[in-house]
Write an enzyme that holds these catalytic residues in place. Structure first.
Site, PDB file in Angstrom:
ATOM      1  N   GLY A  11      47.380 -13.647  -6.868  1.00 53.53           N
ATOM      2  CA  GLY A  11      47.654 -13.517  -8.394  1.00 53.53           C
ATOM      3  C   GLY A  11      47.859 -12.043  -8.706  1.00 53.53           C
ATOM      4  O   GLY A  11      47.946 -11.129  -8.217  1.00 53.53           O
ATOM      5  N   THR A 126      34.276 -11.535 -15.922  1.00 49.79           N
ATOM      6  CA  THR A 126      35.186 -10.984 -17.203  1.00 49.79           C
ATOM      7  C   THR A 126      34.248 -10.690 -18.329  1.00 49.79           C
ATOM      8  O   THR A 126      33.030 -11.480 -18.315  1.00 49.79           O
ATOM      9  CB  THR A 126      36.081 -12.330 -17.530  1.00 49.79           C
ATOM     10  OG1 THR A 126      36.683 -12.121 -18.912  1.00 49.79           O
ATOM     11  CG2 THR A 126      35.321 -13.517 -17.405  1.00 49.79           C
ATOM     12  N   ASP A 127      34.734  -9.939 -19.111  1.00 53.95           N
ATOM     13  CA  ASP A 127      33.966  -9.558 -20.391  1.00 53.95           C
ATOM     14  C   ASP A 127      33.582 -10.781 -21.360  1.00 53.95           C
ATOM     15  O   ASP A 127      33.031 -11.105 -22.288  1.00 53.95           O
ATOM     16  CB  ASP A 127      34.604  -8.403 -21.413  1.00 53.95           C
ATOM     17  CG  ASP A 127      35.947  -8.661 -21.714  1.00 53.95           C
ATOM     18  OD1 ASP A 127      36.698  -9.595 -21.643  1.00 53.95           O
ATOM     19  OD2 ASP A 127      36.646  -7.732 -22.273  1.00 53.95           O
ATOM     20  N   GLU A 128      34.430 -11.868 -20.995  1.00 54.51           N
ATOM     21  CA  GLU A 128      34.407 -12.999 -21.983  1.00 54.51           C
ATOM     22  C   GLU A 128      33.391 -14.154 -21.733  1.00 54.51           C
ATOM     23  O   GLU A 128      32.905 -14.732 -22.603  1.00 54.51           O
ATOM     24  CB  GLU A 128      35.872 -14.019 -21.720  1.00 54.51           C
ATOM     25  CG  GLU A 128      37.156 -13.457 -21.970  1.00 54.51           C
ATOM     26  CD  GLU A 128      38.288 -13.992 -22.107  1.00 54.51           C
ATOM     27  OE1 GLU A 128      38.283 -15.255 -22.537  1.00 54.51           O
ATOM     28  OE2 GLU A 128      39.249 -13.640 -21.785  1.00 54.51           O
ATOM     29  N   TYR A 151      37.077 -21.679 -20.158  1.00 52.95           N
ATOM     30  CA  TYR A 151      37.325 -20.637 -19.294  1.00 52.95           C
ATOM     31  C   TYR A 151      35.967 -19.617 -19.100  1.00 52.95           C
ATOM     32  O   TYR A 151      35.622 -19.599 -18.024  1.00 52.95           O
ATOM     33  CB  TYR A 151      38.663 -19.900 -19.691  1.00 52.95           C
ATOM     34  CG  TYR A 151      38.532 -18.484 -18.883  1.00 52.95           C
ATOM     35  CD1 TYR A 151      39.126 -18.526 -17.584  1.00 52.95           C
ATOM     36  CD2 TYR A 151      38.569 -17.098 -19.698  1.00 52.95           C
ATOM     37  CE1 TYR A 151      39.100 -17.088 -16.694  1.00 52.95           C
ATOM     38  CE2 TYR A 151      38.692 -16.138 -18.854  1.00 52.95           C
ATOM     39  CZ  TYR A 151      38.752 -15.995 -17.644  1.00 52.95           C
ATOM     40  OH  TYR A 151      38.808 -14.983 -16.966  1.00 52.95           O
ATOM     41  N   LYS A 155      33.687 -19.265 -15.918  1.00 60.42           N
ATOM     42  CA  LYS A 155      33.302 -17.887 -15.294  1.00 60.42           C
ATOM     43  C   LYS A 155      31.865 -17.523 -15.259  1.00 60.42           C
ATOM     44  O   LYS A 155      31.231 -17.088 -14.588  1.00 60.42           O
ATOM     45  CB  LYS A 155      34.120 -16.813 -16.219  1.00 60.42           C
ATOM     46  CG  LYS A 155      35.645 -17.006 -15.772  1.00 60.42           C
ATOM     47  CD  LYS A 155      36.146 -16.774 -14.185  1.00 60.42           C
ATOM     48  CE  LYS A 155      36.039 -15.533 -13.842  1.00 60.42           C
ATOM     49  NZ  LYS A 155      36.074 -15.408 -12.392  1.00 60.42           N
ATOM     50  N   GLY A 276      38.484 -21.956 -31.368  1.00 63.66           N
ATOM     51  CA  GLY A 276      37.259 -21.031 -30.825  1.00 63.66           C
ATOM     52  C   GLY A 276      37.504 -19.641 -30.463  1.00 63.66           C
ATOM     53  O   GLY A 276      36.911 -18.877 -29.661  1.00 63.66           O
TER      54      GLY A 276
END
Ligand code: NAD
Ligand code: TYD
Length: 339
Positions: A11, A126-128, A151, A155, A276
């Site tokens: 990826g 991830t920062d998410e 998503y 994570k 969202g």
């Protein structure tokens, strides 16, 4: 650390990481384990795949038998897990693969890391996972996880499982949480490659809502260098944020993109917002900096360089914007662009 299994290495970020690590550590062996979903692409690895210390294995991280065989056959001592479904919009359309890969798949890898007593398991996060961050706050590693998209939730779940394996079984884990990456080989569903390739074909740039959302766009090579710092200098059991400390509003990102390509602002089309949609992410990066790392790229320059890469590498993205991509594009943008 000698035999690294890089899951999701075909990826975008995984392939950039493989390039960096193979150049820096020619005496390590690199076993790239990737399912080759729509986002996996062997073109991303073409410059390194003939090297003697490179092996590619097509496999799913949810497949415990194949994971075990790969670890045994190549005497893996370290796993770096990039494998995931990664696009927020697709997680809204079809969340199931997100849960399978990030929740079940991460657990399969952790079990294998435990069974084979690996030296290190590193999880790319991830920062998410921190959710929408109001001004002027920046997230620190110990903050509560408040993911808001499927998503981000998949994570965050993976991160919690990694931490649980460290606490319960003493597994030598580390986690890094990166902000938005940009650079070569990013699948053109993500905003900068999508907008650049659309603009090159005179197609609209679908800005969600008012475009005032903020992201810490970071050059992928900087992120990959920081992951190397965590692998070689990070402390076991720890989490490290990786970003720039600088936020860029989406409309500013679009402005730079338009200037770099010399196309008309009329291509911008504000469309119905993402459900969202997180307005802002912001990372405190003091902890990773304390390991001696700092980002090399200014975020606005990183955006320019990224746009130039897509401008100069049509051979790469024209193959990827295929019928499957068009079907996704129609589903995601068809109605939005009509309204
Ligand atoms: P990507 O979508 O470009 O690549 C994901 C890779 O994982 C693909 O090669 C795909 O084939 C592979 N994969 C997916 N499911 C798999 C499975 N079940 N088994 C084996 N391989 C599988 O993603 P990316 O942008 O390179 O992101 C890599 C990692 O970094 C992800 O974990 C993502 O959550 C994280 N991350 C991404 C960003 C970003 O801005 N792109 C930022 C922070 C963290
Ligand atoms: P994206 O690249 O999907 O990354 P993420 O949502 O994981 O941060 O999107 C980056 C920003 O760009 C985000 O605020 C959503 C916005 N965006 C658009 O305005 N239009 C689009 O078509 C896409 C894909 C994203």
């Amino acid at each position: 650390m000698k035999n690294l299994m890089i899951t999701g290495g075909a990826g975008f970020i995984g392939a950039n990481f493989v390039h960096l690590m193979m150049a820096k550590y020619p005496d390590y062996n690199f076993i790239i384990y990737d399912k080759l979903t729509y986002a996996g692409n062997l073109d991303n690895l073409k410059d390194v795949m003939d090297l003697p210390n490179f092996v590619f294995v097509q496999g799913d991280i949810c497949d415990a038998d194949q994971v075990a065989e790969t670890i045994e056959e190549h005497q893996i001592d370290t796993i770096v897990n990039f494998a995931a479904e990664t696009h927020v919009d697709r997680s809204i359309l079809d969340p199931d693969a997100f849960v399978r890969t990030s929740v079940n798949g991460t657990w399969v890898l952790l079990e294998a890391a435990k069974k084979y007593q690996l030296e290190r398991y590193h999880q790319i996060s991830t920062d998410e996972v921190y959710g929408d961050i109001p001004e002027p706050k920046s997230s620190v590693e110990g903050d509560a996880l408040e993911p808001r998209s499927p998503y981000a939730a998949s994570k965050a779940s993976a991160d919690l499982m990694v931490q649980a394996y460290h606490t319960t079984f003493g597994l030598p884990t580390t986690i890094s949480r990166g902000s938005n990456n940009i650079g070569p080989y990013q699948y053109p569903e993500k905003v900068i490659p999508l907008f650049t390739t659309n603009a090159m074909d005179g197609k609209p740039l679908p800005v969600y809502g008012d475009g005032k959302q903020k992201r810490e766009y970071q050059f992928v090579g900087d992120h990959c260098e920081a992951i190397d710092f965590v692998l070689h200098k990070g402390n076991i059991g720890e989490i490290y944020n990786i970003g720039t400390g600088v936020e860029v509003e989406n409309m500013r990102m679009v402005e730079i993109l338009i200037e770099t390509l010399g196309v008309s602002k009329d291509l911008i089309q504000h469309v119905t917002d993402r459900a969202g949609h997180d307005r802002r992410y912001s990372l405190n990066i003091s902890k990773i900096k304390s390991l001696g790392w700092k980002p090399r790229h200014d975020p606005e320059d990183a955006i320019r360089q990224t746009v130039e890469w897509y401008r100069d590498n049509e051979w790469w993205w024209r193959k990827v914007r295929n019928d499957e991509f068009d079907a996704y594009y129609e589903r995601q943008y068809g109605e939005r662009l009509k309204n």
